[in-house]
Design a protein around this motif. Structure first.
Motif, short mmCIF file in Angstrom:
data_model
loop_
_atom_site.label_atom_id
_atom_site.label_comp_id
_atom_site.label_asym_id
_atom_site.label_seq_id
_atom_site.Cartn_x
_atom_site.Cartn_y
_atom_site.Cartn_z
N GLU A 658 74.92 42.50 39.77
CA GLU A 658 73.84 43.42 40.11
C GLU A 658 72.58 42.97 39.39
O GLU A 658 72.61 42.57 38.22
N HIS A 670 66.23 45.31 43.90
CA HIS A 670 67.57 45.75 43.50
C HIS A 670 68.57 45.17 44.49
O HIS A 670 68.46 45.40 45.69
N THR A 672 72.90 43.86 44.90
CA THR A 672 74.25 43.66 44.38
C THR A 672 74.96 42.62 45.23
O THR A 672 74.67 42.46 46.43
#
Length: 682
Positions: A658, A670, A672
């Motif tokens: 992440e 952001h 992941t």
């Protein structure tokens, strides 16, 4: 440490952008002597951000070289720091081609005489060797420090064909945090945000690629100069430390490169430049030593550097176990060739009945740090607990025995499962019972016929296997015992195989330890030649000396005190009821510092390695990073936070990553990643 404030040349320094053929601009900092005469150029080429992360170290050496008549240049690799372009995998073809372009560009500058040298430690040592193998015409000499010629079996990814859990993961997570750091608006201007976002969109965790190549295939052959030493035209000064994981590269380079173009130097050091004074010492005048190298190869001056022994190495005296040594006592020795005529193999045969080696999975918690940097908890503590989890074979030391080189272990094993590992540790046991780790080696049993293939063990079969331990210079004194400890687990250095809890049976009758023993422990040299001095030492050893360490004035970085309670560097936690062991590591990369240009820089990292002592499938790792960059005068503040984890089942490695990047309070990026990778060899 002597801080040098006056030099033969006055100097200047400035930042520039070096253009590449595709239009990309690489950010560079140049230190030059003030002279009308063109001078040789020295290049250090890294991804580690010259305006902040390596700036203190750069300031110790680049101005020093400039003061001695060299244009010393530090360049950020494309996609890193303030350089343009997208980041690539480590040592990619693009990185190396860019490096060749930089060398050609430097050689063409009016202030350069057309001759270029290249140097670096770790990554910079790697690409110095790799670019030398591409043979750009202006590159005449390199100094490669703590680097490797073999990216598969002597790097941070695999060891003996096994997955290096401790640094495969730690380094992949470190580089995820490095790649994600933003350009600095003080140096790149208002376009920094767009530049950062484009870079972040290109990020892919290195871990995915590394786990995808579990044998020595073409991916690892790229950049491994051991594939063709003959491709290297530049002269090579190879430098390492006995406490650095890459030290065997020095031994291979002095063995395989022409003797008139290579010299090797191995001290007792960790993964550091030898002049920095970080434990273990003694430190040496390394900058002066490299100046002799540069003056010989780039200025055609007779400095005597090629009259030195082919290999100068340090033989440490026996020492009690400790996690840090300010200085290790010992002496320098010189070898005229490698393998050395002063070293012969002495074989110690194992004795006793067959023994079942079934080590608990947490064997290895006292292994120490894979990459010692000179911190207080880096080196292995007393090995008695590790020895108790292993099968041990001991040999009395009747007279002082100097070991110099790579020990070899031959083992006759019977395994009831198709996959497993064997780990061998060489220890120095004192009369009081304390056990000091000297060196070690690992073999993935499916790699016993070669690192490029997977050959499962036929259950129930008995085979002879051999493994080399890492090179070492160590003196065993009379009255001590040489202990060879064999285990079937070594967490968290080595990721356990699915069935490794079964262990194996070791047959002493077919097993032995082979030590490379050097005079003066011998009555004569291995060749029988009369080159042994009257006191048992080799002629010329006593003449090996170095100047005291010297550097340029420090950069002036401040390290403000914080209210945070410091964490332990290495903490072992045992859950007795669960049988679970957790190792927590604070790598201590730098903490909080304030640079002279006003940048406030804070980084924090924590690594965790967890395993159940009876279950190889319980292994899991986690690494968390947090980086804050702040320029109050520009009202600029960014943060980078990463989380990286690996776990496994019988068939797959399971990796999750992440990445969160913010500007002020706003999350700009952001993402992941979740990936399963089949366990083909690991």
């Amino acid at each position: 440490m002597h801080i040098r404030t006056s030099f033969p040349y006055e100097t200047t320094h400035y930042d520039i952008r070096i253009p590449l053929q595709d239009g990309t601009l690489l950010y560079a900092r140049v230190w030059r002597p003030l002279t009308d005469e063109p001078v040789p150029a020295l290049l250090e080429y890294l991804p580690y951000r010259l305006t902040d992360w390596t700036a203190p170290r750069d300031h110790q050496r680049h101005p020093w070289y400039a003061g001695h008549g060299y244009a010393s240049v530090r360049v950020d690799i494309r996609g890193h720091g303030n350089s343009e372009g997208m980041p690539t995998d480590e040592y990619s073809a693009t990185e190396l081609a860019d490096g060749v372009e930089v060398i050609d560009w430097l050689a063409a500058q009016p202030w350069c005489n057309g001759k270029v040298g290249m140097f670096g430690i770790s990554w910079g040592g790697f690409n110095s060797l790799q670019i030398a193998a591409l043979a750009p015409e202006p590159l005449k000499a390199i100094v490669t420090v703590c680097s490797t010629d073999d990216r598969y079996d002597n790097d941070v990814h695999y060891m003996g064909g096994s997955v290096l859990a401790v640094d495969m993961h730690a380094w992949a997570s470190t580089m995820l945090a490095f790649v994600a750091r933003p350009p600095d608006p003080l140096y790149v201007g208002e376009g920094w945000r767009d530049m950062w976002l484009r870079r972040l969109e290109a990020v892919e965790p290195f871990l995915h690629t590394w786990l995808g190549h579990q044998t020595r295939d073409d991916y690892w052959r790229h950049g491994s100069v051991c594939e063709d030493y003959g491709a290297i035209d530049a002269a090579v000064l190879a430098v390492g430390g006995w406490h650095d994981p890459y030290r065997d590269t020095v031994l291979r380079l002095v063995e395989h490169l022409p003797a008139d173009r290579v010299r090797g130097l191995i001290g007792p050091w960790s993964h550091q430049y030898p002049d920095r004074g970080l434990p273990p010492g003694p430190a040496i005048g390394f900058l002066q030593e490299t100046l002799r190298w540069w003056d010989h190869w780039l200025k055609d001056e007779d400095t005597g550097v090629m009259s030195e022994p082919l290999l100068r190495s340090y033989v440490s005296d026996s020492h009690p176990p400790a996690t840090v040594y300010p200085t290790l006592p010992g002496r320098w020795v010189g070898e005229p060739a490698w393998p050395s005529p002063h070293v012969r193999t002495v074989t110690y045969a194992f004795q006793g009945a067959p023994v079942l080696v079934r080590s608990p999975m947490h064997t290895g918690v006292d292994a120490g740090r894979f990459f010692p940097f000179g911190n207080d908890a880096d080196l292995p503590p007393d090995q008695r607990e590790e020895d108790a989890r292993s099968a041990c074979f001991e040999f009395e030391v009747g007279e002082e025995t100097w070991v110099s080189g790579r020990p070899r272990v031959r083992l006759r094993l019977t395994s009831e499962v198709p996959r497993g590992q064997v780990v061998a540790r060489l220890c120095d046991v004192a009369p009081d019972g304390s056990s000091t780790l000297v060196t070690r080696g690992v073999l993935n049993l499916t790699a016993r016929h070669g690192r490029d293939r997977v050959v499962p063990w036929e259950p129930g079969a008995t085979e002879d296997v051999a493994l080399e331990l890492n090179g070492i210079g160590h003196a065993f004194p009379p009255g001590h015992r040489i202990r060879l400890a064999v285990s079937s687990a070594y967490w968290p250095w080595i990721w356990p195989q699915p069935d490794s809890a079964a262990g194996f049976v070791l047959e002493p009758a077919g097993s032995s330890l082979e030590l490379p023993v050097r005079a003066p422990a011998l009555e004569e040299s291995a060749t029988g030649s009369p080159d042994v001095a009257a006191d048992g030492g080799m002629d010329g050893d006593a003449a090996i000396t170095f100047e005291e360490p010297e550097q340029a004035e420090p950069l002036g970085v401040n390290f403000p005190l914080t209210l945070d309670e410091p964490r332990p560097e290495r903490l072992v936690v045992r859950d007795v009821a669960k049988g679970e062991w957790r190792l927590e590591v604070d790598p201590r990369y730098g903490g909080t510092r304030v640079y002279p240009d006003g940048l406030e820089f804070t980084e924090d990292a924590l690594e965790q390695y967890t395993i159940n002592e009876a279950d190889p499938l319980s292994a899991r790792t986690r690494s968390d990073w947090s980086i804050r960059l702040h320029r109050p005068e520009l009202d600029w503040e960014t943060t980078v936070r990463t989380r990286s984890e690996i776990s496994c089942d019988r068939h797959d490695f399971i990796a999750s990553n992440e990445l969160i990047c913010t500007e002020g309070e706003e999350v700009l990026f952001h993402r992941t990643w979740e990936k399963r990778t089949p366990r083909t060899a690991g």
